[in-house]
Design a protein around this motif. Structure first.
Motif, mmCIF file in Angstrom:
data_model
loop_
_atom_site.group_PDB
_atom_site.id
_atom_site.type_symbol
_atom_site.label_atom_id
_atom_site.label_comp_id
_atom_site.label_asym_id
_atom_site.label_seq_id
_atom_site.Cartn_x
_atom_site.Cartn_y
_atom_site.Cartn_z
ATOM 1 N N ARG A 71 16.341 -0.607 0.840
ATOM 2 C CA ARG A 71 16.170 -2.044 1.092
ATOM 3 C C ARG A 71 15.827 -2.779 -0.205
ATOM 4 N NH1 ARG A 71 11.860 -5.797 4.011
ATOM 5 N NH2 ARG A 71 13.259 -7.497 4.625
ATOM 6 N N ASP A 72 14.898 -2.212 -1.011
ATOM 7 C CA ASP A 72 14.489 -2.908 -2.241
ATOM 8 C C ASP A 72 15.650 -3.085 -3.216
ATOM 9 O OD1 ASP A 72 11.928 -3.039 -1.251
ATOM 10 O OD2 ASP A 72 10.991 -2.217 -3.056
ATOM 11 N N SER A 73 16.473 -2.045 -3.379
ATOM 12 C CA SER A 73 17.558 -2.170 -4.367
ATOM 13 C C SER A 73 18.694 -3.019 -3.827
ATOM 14 C CB SER A 73 18.065 -0.790 -4.787
ATOM 15 O OG SER A 73 18.549 -0.062 -3.670
ATOM 16 N N GLY A 117 12.475 -9.874 0.677
ATOM 17 C CA GLY A 117 11.976 -8.810 1.563
ATOM 18 C C GLY A 117 10.493 -8.597 1.325
ATOM 19 N N LEU A 118 10.113 -7.338 1.017
ATOM 20 C CA LEU A 118 8.726 -7.031 0.658
ATOM 21 C C LEU A 118 8.692 -6.408 -0.742
ATOM 22 C CD1 LEU A 118 5.785 -7.053 1.690
ATOM 23 C CD2 LEU A 118 6.244 -4.878 2.853
ATOM 24 N N ALA A 119 9.771 -6.659 -1.496
ATOM 25 C CA ALA A 119 9.969 -5.977 -2.778
ATOM 26 C C ALA A 119 9.291 -6.700 -3.923
ATOM 27 C CB ALA A 119 11.470 -5.840 -3.060
ATOM 28 N N GLY A 120 8.234 -6.084 -4.452
ATOM 29 C CA GLY A 120 7.556 -6.663 -5.606
ATOM 30 C C GLY A 120 8.487 -6.825 -6.785
ATOM 31 N N THR A 121 9.408 -5.884 -6.983
ATOM 32 C CA THR A 121 10.310 -5.991 -8.128
ATOM 33 C C THR A 121 11.252 -7.170 -7.966
ATOM 34 O OG1 THR A 121 11.753 -4.392 -7.025
ATOM 35 C CG2 THR A 121 10.283 -3.542 -8.736
ATOM 36 N N ARG A 147 2.035 -12.822 1.344
ATOM 37 C CA ARG A 147 0.617 -12.572 1.064
ATOM 38 C C ARG A 147 0.411 -11.908 -0.297
ATOM 39 N NH1 ARG A 147 0.573 -11.177 6.788
ATOM 40 N NH2 ARG A 147 0.911 -8.969 6.329
ATOM 41 N N ARG A 148 1.517 -11.557 -0.979
ATOM 42 C CA ARG A 148 1.397 -10.859 -2.259
ATOM 43 C C ARG A 148 1.259 -11.872 -3.400
ATOM 44 N NH1 ARG A 148 5.182 -5.622 -2.792
ATOM 45 N NH2 ARG A 148 3.592 -5.218 -4.368
ATOM 46 N N PRO A 149 0.401 -11.574 -4.402
ATOM 47 C CA PRO A 149 0.164 -12.546 -5.475
ATOM 48 C C PRO A 149 1.413 -12.779 -6.324
ATOM 49 C CG PRO A 149 -0.896 -10.451 -5.981
ATOM 50 C CD PRO A 149 -0.393 -10.340 -4.589
ATOM 51 N N GLY A 344 -0.998 3.447 -9.406
ATOM 52 C CA GLY A 344 -1.374 2.941 -8.088
ATOM 53 C C GLY A 344 -0.430 3.371 -6.986
ATOM 54 N N GLU A 345 0.865 3.509 -7.321
ATOM 55 C CA GLU A 345 1.808 3.829 -6.248
ATOM 56 C C GLU A 345 1.677 5.265 -5.752
ATOM 57 O OE1 GLU A 345 5.596 2.748 -7.905
ATOM 58 O OE2 GLU A 345 5.995 4.770 -8.659
ATOM 59 N N LEU A 346 0.942 6.098 -6.481
ATOM 60 C CA LEU A 346 0.734 7.485 -6.034
ATOM 61 C C LEU A 346 -0.479 7.617 -5.120
ATOM 62 C CD1 LEU A 346 1.353 9.434 -9.380
ATOM 63 C CD2 LEU A 346 3.006 8.892 -7.567
ATOM 64 N N ASP A 375 -2.724 -4.143 2.037
ATOM 65 C CA ASP A 375 -4.007 -3.837 1.389
ATOM 66 C C ASP A 375 -4.204 -2.334 1.580
ATOM 67 O OD1 ASP A 375 -7.436 -5.060 1.585
ATOM 68 O OD2 ASP A 375 -6.605 -3.160 0.860
ATOM 69 N N ARG A 376 -3.768 -1.551 0.621
ATOM 70 C CA ARG A 376 -3.705 -0.091 0.792
ATOM 71 C C ARG A 376 -5.094 0.526 0.882
ATOM 72 N NH1 ARG A 376 1.599 1.342 -3.059
ATOM 73 N NH2 ARG A 376 3.116 1.154 -1.353
ATOM 74 N N LEU A 377 -6.091 -0.076 0.242
ATOM 75 C CA LEU A 377 -7.444 0.494 0.340
ATOM 76 C C LEU A 377 -7.939 0.359 1.782
ATOM 77 C CD1 LEU A 377 -9.143 -0.747 -2.963
ATOM 78 C CD2 LEU A 377 -7.853 1.361 -2.532
ATOM 79 N N ASP A 415 4.663 -0.544 5.114
ATOM 80 C CA ASP A 415 4.482 0.023 3.780
ATOM 81 C C ASP A 415 5.022 1.455 3.751
ATOM 82 O OD1 ASP A 415 1.601 0.227 1.527
ATOM 83 O OD2 ASP A 415 3.531 1.239 1.471
ATOM 84 N N HIS A 416 6.100 1.661 2.993
ATOM 85 C CA HIS A 416 6.765 2.975 2.946
ATOM 86 C C HIS A 416 5.795 4.100 2.578
ATOM 87 C CE1 HIS A 416 7.712 2.359 -1.596
ATOM 88 N NE2 HIS A 416 6.825 1.470 -1.209
ATOM 89 N N ARG A 417 4.863 3.804 1.679
ATOM 90 C CA ARG A 417 3.967 4.871 1.245
ATOM 91 C C ARG A 417 2.849 5.120 2.262
ATOM 92 N NH1 ARG A 417 6.498 5.762 -3.567
ATOM 93 N NH2 ARG A 417 6.962 3.920 -4.803
ATOM 94 N N MET A 418 2.514 4.157 3.090
ATOM 95 C CA MET A 418 1.610 4.411 4.208
ATOM 96 C C MET A 418 2.320 5.280 5.245
ATOM 97 S SD MET A 418 -1.487 3.326 3.938
ATOM 98 C CE MET A 418 -1.967 3.469 5.650
ATOM 99 N N SER A 441 12.510 2.987 4.591
ATOM 100 C CA SER A 441 13.827 2.535 4.089
ATOM 101 C C SER A 441 13.662 1.594 2.899
ATOM 102 C CB SER A 441 14.608 1.818 5.195
ATOM 103 O OG SER A 441 13.913 0.618 5.541
ATOM 104 N N LYS A 442 12.437 1.165 2.662
ATOM 105 C CA LYS A 442 12.201 0.258 1.517
ATOM 106 C C LYS A 442 12.680 0.926 0.223
ATOM 107 C CE LYS A 442 8.560 -2.689 -0.408
ATOM 108 N NZ LYS A 442 8.445 -2.402 -1.844
ATOM 109 N N THR A 443 12.395 2.260 0.130
ATOM 110 C CA THR A 443 12.799 2.983 -1.084
ATOM 111 C C THR A 443 13.393 4.352 -0.806
ATOM 112 O OG1 THR A 443 10.624 4.007 -1.277
ATOM 113 C CG2 THR A 443 10.950 1.917 -2.470
HETATM 114 C C1 LIG Z 1 3.834 -1.212 -4.834
HETATM 115 C C2 LIG Z 1 5.041 -0.723 -4.602
HETATM 116 O O1 LIG Z 1 6.205 -1.451 -4.603
HETATM 117 P P1 LIG Z 1 6.545 -2.918 -5.067
HETATM 118 O O2 LIG Z 1 5.307 -3.533 -5.674
HETATM 119 O O3 LIG Z 1 7.669 -2.754 -6.090
HETATM 120 O O4 LIG Z 1 7.011 -3.663 -3.832
HETATM 121 C C3 LIG Z 1 5.284 0.715 -4.320
HETATM 122 O O5 LIG Z 1 6.488 1.102 -4.296
HETATM 123 O O6 LIG Z 1 4.304 1.464 -4.131
#
Ligand SMILES: C=C(OP(=O)(O)O)C(=O)O
Ligand SMILES: O=C(O)C1=C[C@@H](OP(=O)(O)O)[C@@H](O)[C@H](O)C1
Length: 456
Positions: A71-73, A117-121, A147-149, A344-346, A375-377, A415-418, A441-443
């Motif tokens: 989805r992000d790409s 989408g939800l893609a920070g990049t 909600r993302r800065p 952070g992403e790990l 908010d992953r924390l 959140d894909h990593r959650m 599917s985000k990544t």
């Molecule tokens: C924070 C992440 O993605 P992004 O900020 O690129 O949306 C991530 O993939 O863990």
């Protein structure tokens, strides 16, 4: 253009909204025997989305070999296409989809809308490109994206003289009124909330009339390896970029070379599979592990031994071997005290690993991951504690005290990593139901298939 907005369940870490429809969600499979698996991972999200931007700004067509299709790409491709870039798909060389030829627009054109989408990049890398386009480009995204800065990008572009209208929100949605050129020059921004503010400006800076002399003014700067990745991808396209002192980057104006590139596998997306070797026992091998890389996921080779794993590298195959079992029959996973400000992403996957340790763990330097996909924390604390865990939020991190966990609902918060973290927990805890495994599917759209193959 209709914004396809993914609205994840409203984040309420302490509410009682944990009820799970009985038949909803993905039941995470448990491991029934030590693993002996070899896994191939699709392309890096961070590398793919940098190379897409640089290819679109380059002085001619170029090809991305083995790019990520997720989805992000795909949002990045659609965003660049909306600005006039053309794409041609070609037979793939990476095993996970087509190669992609990128034909830069003769002139970038706005008068469009881009779904981030939800893609920070996408939300941080494309606004500077839109500033180089002629006409207005409106950016929006998922509820979670709003909600993302975005302050570092918005205020940075406004300080460079770009007409950007955000109604003072400092967040999505906003409109960039591109004039076809950006003066560039000296700029100071606070990138404490995300390294992507720096990367997004550097990626377009060679196309600014005077280039860019960028300084970071905040107290801390997260994810430095990702800024190194940006610098390396720029230099590989013959852009003159230097970092004369920490927190300062200088990009000279000039062409961005059209260079064919091969995208490395996403080493951060290898994390759940490598962590599985410690939780389930046995060993997991990732193929295509690069000898040299700027990917922060490469740090897993140093981080997992801190938990007690043994790591071996044979050519481009990295293998993680489970720790020696403890005398009491435990997994032998050690508690750790880690500053993960670079990585952070790990964090989500490593916190899951720590939940099975033989002692407490502390993760610090990660306050900024409150602004990741969720908010992953708070999410990690809420979901692990919801399964009987003992996780405490700290100012800039988490403390994990391993206790026996029970099955139950696991929320992904889009959140894909959650989502992959819930899968890791499920390896050793029967009955973990991830509400939205599709968020992978985000990544990594192939996650469940690769996960089930690893366990077969
Ligand atoms: C924070 C992440 O993605 P992004 O900020 O690129 O949306 C991530 O993939 O863990
Ligand atoms: O530039 C990039 O590709 C990324 C930078 C980092 O962002 P933050 O600095 O916001 O953590 C990282 O966490 C994210 O997964 C990808």
């Amino acid at each position: 253009m209709q914004i396809s907005r993914y609205s994840a369940p409203e984040f309420d870490p302490y509410g009682d909204n944990r009820q799970q429809e009985p038949d909803a969600g993905w039941l995470a499979p448990t491991a029934t025997a030590p693993l002996e698996s070899v896994v191939a991972i699709p392309g890096s999200k961070s590398l793919t989305n940098r190379e897409l931007v640089l290819a679109a700004l380059a002085d001619g067509p170029s090809t991305l070999h083995a790019p990520l299709w997720s989805r992000d790409s795909e949002l990045m491709v659609e965003g660049l296409r909306a600005l006039g870039t053309r794409f041609e798909r070609m037979p793939g060389t990476g095993g996970f989809g087509d190669d992609l030829r990128v034909i830069p627009a003769d002139e970038l054109l706005g008068s469009t809308t881009i779904d981030c989408g939800l893609a920070g990049t996408v939300m941080r890398f494309l606004p500077p490109v839109a500033a180089l386009a002629l006409g207005p480009t409106t950016f929006d995204g998922d509820e979670g994206a709003r909600r993302r800065p975005m302050g570092g990008s918005i205020h940075g572009l406004q300080a460079l003289g770009v007409d950007l209208d955000d109604d003072g929100r400092g967040a999505l949605p906003f409109t960039v009124h591109g004039t076809g050129r950006v003066e560039g020059g000296e700029l100071a921004i606070d990138a404490s909330a995300s390294s992507q503010f720096v990367s997004g400006l550097l990626l377009s800076a060679a196309r600014f009339e005077r280039g860019l002399d960028l300084r970071h003014t905040g107290e801390r700067l997260p994810s430095l390896p990702h800024i190194e990745m940006t610098i390396e991808t720029l230099r590989a396209r013959r852009v003159d970029v230097a970092s004369p002192e920490p927190g300062r980057w200088v990009v000279e104006p000039g062409a961005i070379a059209a260079v064919d590139v091969a995208i490395e596998p996403d080493l951060s997306n290898a994390a759940p599979f490598l962590v599985a070797a410690l939780v389930a026992g046995g060993q997991v091998t990732i193929t295509g592990w690069p000898a040299q890389t700027t990917q922060v996921g490469a740090q897993l080779a140093q981080l997992l031994p801190r938990f007690g794993a043994r790591v071996s590298l044979d050519d481009d195959r990295l293998t993680v071997h489970a720790p020696e079992p403890a005398a009491d029959g435990g997994r032998g996973i050690r508690g750790v005290d880690l500053d993960l400000s670079e990585a952070g992403e790990l964090v989500p996957n490593l916190v899951a690993l720590a939940a099975f340790g033989d002692g407490p763990s502390t993760f610090s330097g990660i306050g900024h991951i409150r602004h990741h996909e969720t908010d992953r924390l708070a999410a990690l604390a809420a979901e692990l504690n919801g399964l009987g865990g003992r996780v405490t939020e700290l100012d800039d991190g988490l403390r994990v005290e391993p206790v026996a966990l029970t099955g139950g609902p696991w929320r992904a918060y889009a959140d894909h990593r959650m989502a992959t973290t819930g899968a890791i927990i499920g390896l050793a805890v029967p009955g973990v139901v991830v509400d939205d495994i599709g968020s992978t599917s985000k990544t990594l759209p192939q996650f469940t298939k690769l996960w089930e193959q690893m366990l077969a």
